[in-house]
Design an enzyme around this catalytic site. Structure first.
Site, PDB file in Angstrom:
ATOM      1  N   GLU A 152      20.822  -2.493 -15.843  1.00 62.44           N
ATOM      2  CA  GLU A 152      19.913  -2.168 -16.942  1.00 62.44           C
ATOM      3  C   GLU A 152      19.128  -3.370 -17.478  1.00 62.44           C
ATOM      4  O   GLU A 152      19.124  -3.669 -18.666  1.00 62.44           O
ATOM      5  CB  GLU A 152      20.707  -1.516 -18.075  1.00 62.44           C
ATOM      6  N   ASN A 200      21.414  -1.694 -10.601  1.00 63.79           N
ATOM      7  CA  ASN A 200      21.778  -0.422 -11.230  1.00 63.79           C
ATOM      8  C   ASN A 200      20.947  -0.191 -12.482  1.00 63.79           C
ATOM      9  O   ASN A 200      20.835  -1.075 -13.337  1.00 63.79           O
ATOM     10  CB  ASN A 200      23.270  -0.446 -11.610  1.00 63.79           C
ATOM     11  N   HIS A 236      22.251   9.823 -15.973  1.00 64.08           N
ATOM     12  CA  HIS A 236      22.838  10.464 -17.163  1.00 64.08           C
ATOM     13  C   HIS A 236      21.831  11.515 -17.640  1.00 64.08           C
ATOM     14  O   HIS A 236      20.741  11.167 -18.102  1.00 64.08           O
ATOM     15  CB  HIS A 236      23.085   9.434 -18.271  1.00 64.08           C
ATOM     16  N   GLU A 265      26.199   7.239 -11.975  1.00 70.73           N
ATOM     17  CA  GLU A 265      26.851   7.598 -13.253  1.00 70.73           C
ATOM     18  C   GLU A 265      26.498   9.027 -13.687  1.00 70.73           C
ATOM     19  O   GLU A 265      26.301   9.306 -14.849  1.00 70.73           O
ATOM     20  CB  GLU A 265      26.467   6.577 -14.338  1.00 70.73           C
ATOM     21  N   ASP A 267      26.231  12.535 -15.057  1.00 72.40           N
ATOM     22  CA  ASP A 267      26.870  13.515 -15.932  1.00 72.40           C
ATOM     23  C   ASP A 267      25.763  14.371 -16.546  1.00 72.40           C
ATOM     24  O   ASP A 267      24.608  13.935 -16.643  1.00 72.40           O
ATOM     25  CB  ASP A 267      27.775  12.884 -16.999  1.00 72.40           C
TER      26      ASP A 267
HETATM   27  O1  G3I Z   1      39.252  -1.950 -24.697  1.00 74.23           O
HETATM   28  C1  G3I Z   1      38.839  -2.052 -26.073  1.00 74.23           C
HETATM   29  C2  G3I Z   1      40.040  -1.805 -26.988  1.00 74.23           C
HETATM   30  O2  G3I Z   1      40.974  -2.846 -26.800  1.00 74.23           O
HETATM   31  C3  G3I Z   1      39.552  -1.750 -28.451  1.00 74.23           C
HETATM   32  O3  G3I Z   1      40.649  -1.436 -29.275  1.00 74.23           O
HETATM   33  C4  G3I Z   1      38.470  -0.687 -28.574  1.00 74.23           C
HETATM   34  C5  G3I Z   1      37.940  -0.553 -29.975  1.00 74.23           C
HETATM   35  O4  G3I Z   1      37.066  -1.638 -30.239  1.00 74.23           O
HETATM   36  O5  G3I Z   1      37.352  -1.026 -27.701  1.00 74.23           O
HETATM   37  C6  G3I Z   1      37.783  -1.011 -26.339  1.00 74.23           C
HETATM   38  O6  G3I Z   1      36.679  -1.353 -25.525  1.00 74.23           O
HETATM   39  C7  G3I Z   1      35.709  -0.309 -25.447  1.00 74.23           C
HETATM   40  C8  G3I Z   1      35.519   0.060 -23.968  1.00 74.23           C
HETATM   41  O7  G3I Z   1      34.478   1.051 -23.804  1.00 74.23           O
HETATM   42  C9  G3I Z   1      36.803   0.603 -23.355  1.00 74.23           C
HETATM   43  O8  G3I Z   1      37.132   1.805 -23.998  1.00 74.23           O
HETATM   44  C10 G3I Z   1      34.382  -0.860 -25.986  1.00 74.23           C
HETATM   45  O9  G3I Z   1      34.517  -1.065 -27.377  1.00 74.23           O
HETATM   46  C11 G3I Z   1      33.276   0.163 -25.723  1.00 74.23           C
HETATM   47  O10 G3I Z   1      32.020  -0.407 -26.063  1.00 74.23           O
HETATM   48  C12 G3I Z   1      33.231   0.501 -24.230  1.00 74.23           C
HETATM   49  O11 G3I Z   1      32.238   1.507 -24.051  1.00 74.23           O
HETATM   50  C13 G3I Z   1      31.815   1.641 -22.682  1.00 74.23           C
HETATM   51  C14 G3I Z   1      30.328   1.229 -22.600  1.00 74.23           C
HETATM   52  O12 G3I Z   1      29.833   1.452 -21.256  1.00 74.23           O
HETATM   53  C15 G3I Z   1      30.138  -0.253 -22.903  1.00 74.23           C
HETATM   54  O13 G3I Z   1      30.825  -1.014 -21.941  1.00 74.23           O
HETATM   55  C16 G3I Z   1      31.965   3.107 -22.277  1.00 74.23           C
HETATM   56  O14 G3I Z   1      33.351   3.435 -22.219  1.00 74.23           O
HETATM   57  C17 G3I Z   1      31.339   3.307 -20.896  1.00 74.23           C
HETATM   58  O15 G3I Z   1      31.369   4.683 -20.527  1.00 74.23           O
HETATM   59  C18 G3I Z   1      29.889   2.843 -20.907  1.00 74.23           C
HETATM   60  O16 G3I Z   1      29.380   2.983 -19.597  1.00 74.23           O
HETATM   61  C19 G3I Z   1      28.002   2.571 -19.438  1.00 74.23           C
HETATM   62  C20 G3I Z   1      27.873   1.855 -18.109  1.00 74.23           C
HETATM   63  O17 G3I Z   1      28.747   0.742 -18.080  1.00 74.23           O
HETATM   64  C21 G3I Z   1      26.423   1.451 -17.863  1.00 74.23           C
HETATM   65  N1  G3I Z   1      25.541   2.632 -17.925  1.00 74.23           N
HETATM   66  C22 G3I Z   1      25.650   3.363 -19.213  1.00 74.23           C
HETATM   67  C23 G3I Z   1      27.086   3.821 -19.426  1.00 74.23           C
HETATM   68  C24 G3I Z   1      27.227   4.637 -20.697  1.00 74.23           C
HETATM   69  O18 G3I Z   1      26.944   3.840 -21.812  1.00 74.23           O
END
Ligand code: G3I
Length: 362
Positions: A152, A200, A236, A265, A267
């Site tokens: 991105e 990506n 998405h 990705e 959905d």
């Molecule tokens: O692991 C920590 C945990 O220790 C903590 O307690 C909690 C609360 O702060 O956060 C947890 O990390 C989170 C992580 O997901 C794992 O659950 C992050 O805050 C959260 O920002 C993260 O969100 C992910 C997001 O990308 C950012 O990385 C989503 O699950 C994931 O589905 C999303 O996926 C992205 C792709 O990588 C790129 N394309 C878009 C897609 C959707 O946004």
């Protein structure tokens, strides 16, 4: 009587034929028979949940760690790498003979605070990014077959987003267009020359100003011998209105460059209420038709070699949080791991593809 070699071959052909004719039951059996990859983003902390594990292993020949290989998870502090969660998913893939995709090495978002607030110079960031890519790709060398090297990097107008890696302050390539992106590919290739390297992107799936800019960038990379193997189209679908003709045309022009395309990705979010029930019962079928159309748009073209959904059960999807509960139910299995109409529509497309008789029907 000593069986002749030809006799063995004849038996194998009959067995293969029978296996091919018997109606396979899972996405994986259908995909293996056609030598295409069908995968899902997966979460390491869920590998202790029985139905999660059995569904993932039964239905998919590809998985991708949803978050475990991103900077904030794998490189939580200077000189500190935490490979354990990623290793758990990679080992799961190995045990179940699944390919593993890596996501993602360079993304301007969700970088750890030690990095974003570190006030590093461009030279220091260059060294940090080179070390990160080298350490992570080398760690998974021979285990991760393809990487989302850059994620991105473009805005909705196809311009490079301002980011830590581009120009805030960047890695010494600020103002030189996608030079930092090219550098990321070269460092990844240096660390694992066998891995397939992808750019990506989101919202550049159909024909638009963003996908035009993406096409121009990767065409230039290909022409200059930059080590890039493919483009990941995230897919998405948040509005039940994908431009299938545009997606098909975009995949065609990208694969026409000699690049692979992975749908990375996928959905299809539905308006939901309460615990995630679709507001409109008709949306189940609309969702199924969209999954069918996207699967056809990809797998009807030889260079489109993989489709991943972003998760596989509605029980664990980013969509509910992202849409503040207004949308959900985006995947092929419901919250109880029961296949939805979209699952059968997707499987029908796999069944419609020509069998590769030599393919290992696993
Ligand atoms: O692991 C920590 C945990 O220790 C903590 O307690 C909690 C609360 O702060 O956060 C947890 O990390 C989170 C992580 O997901 C794992 O659950 C992050 O805050 C959260 O920002 C993260 O969100 C992910 C997001 O990308 C950012 O990385 C989503 O699950 C994931 O589905 C999303 O996926 C992205 C792709 O990588 C790129 N394309 C878009 C897609 C959707 O946004």
């Amino acid at each position: 009587m000593r069986r002749t070699f030809r006799g063995h071959l004849a038996t194998l052909a009959v067995v293969a034929g029978l296996a091919a004719c018997s109606p396979a039951q899972t996405l994986r059996e259908e995909a293996d028979g056609r030598e295409v990859l069908v995968g899902a983003a997966a979460r390491a902390y869920l590998l202790t949940e029985g139905r999660y594990v059995t569904t993932l292993a039964r239905e998919y020949n590809l998985l991708e760690p949803e978050n475990e290989l991103k900077w904030e998870a794998i490189h939580p502090a200077p000189q500190v790498f935490d490979f354990l969660p990623g290793d758990q998913l990679v080992e799961f893939g190995r045990l179940h003979r699944m390919k593993v995709r890596g996501h993602c090495l360079v993304w301007g978002r969700y970088v750890p605070r030690w990095l974003s607030d570190g006030h590093y110079s461009a030279d220091q960031l260059r060294q940090l990014l080179h070390e990160h890519i080298s350490q992570v790709v080398s760690h998974y060398k021979g285990k991760v077959f393809a990487w989302d090297v850059i994620n991105e990097a473009m805005d909705e107008n196809g311009r490079l987003r301002s980011s830590l890696w581009y120009d805030q302050p960047g890695i010494g390539e600020a103002g030189r267009g996608p030079a930092y992106i090219e550098q990321g590919f070269r460092w990844a290739h240096e660390a694992d020359p066998e891995a397939l390297l992808f750019y990506n992107e989101a919202e550049g799936e159909a024909l638009n100003v963003k996908s035009d800019a993406l096409y121009a960038m990767v065409r230039d990379f290909k022409r200059r011998g930059v080590p890039i193997d493919g483009v990941g189209l995230q897919m998405h679908i948040l509005d039940l209105k994908p431009d299938i003709a545009g997606i098909t045309a975009n995949i065609r022009r990208l694969t026409g460059l000699g690049l692979q395309v992975h749908i990375t990705e996928l959905d299809v979010a539905l308006p939901v209420e309460g615990e995630g029930r679709p507001r409109n019962a008709a949306d189940w079928q609309r969702q199924a038709e969209i999954y069918r159309s996207v699967a056809l748009a990809c797998f009807s073209q030889p260079g489109c070699t993989a489709i991943q959904t972003w998760g596989f059960t509605d029980k664990y999807s980013w969509i509910r949080n992202w849409t503040k509960g207004n949308k959900g139910s985006p995947l092929l299995f419901d919250r109880d791991y029961v296949p939805k109409p979209a699952y059968f529509a997707f499987r029908d497309v796999l069944r419609s593809l020509p069998l590769h008789v030599g393919a290992p029907v696993q």
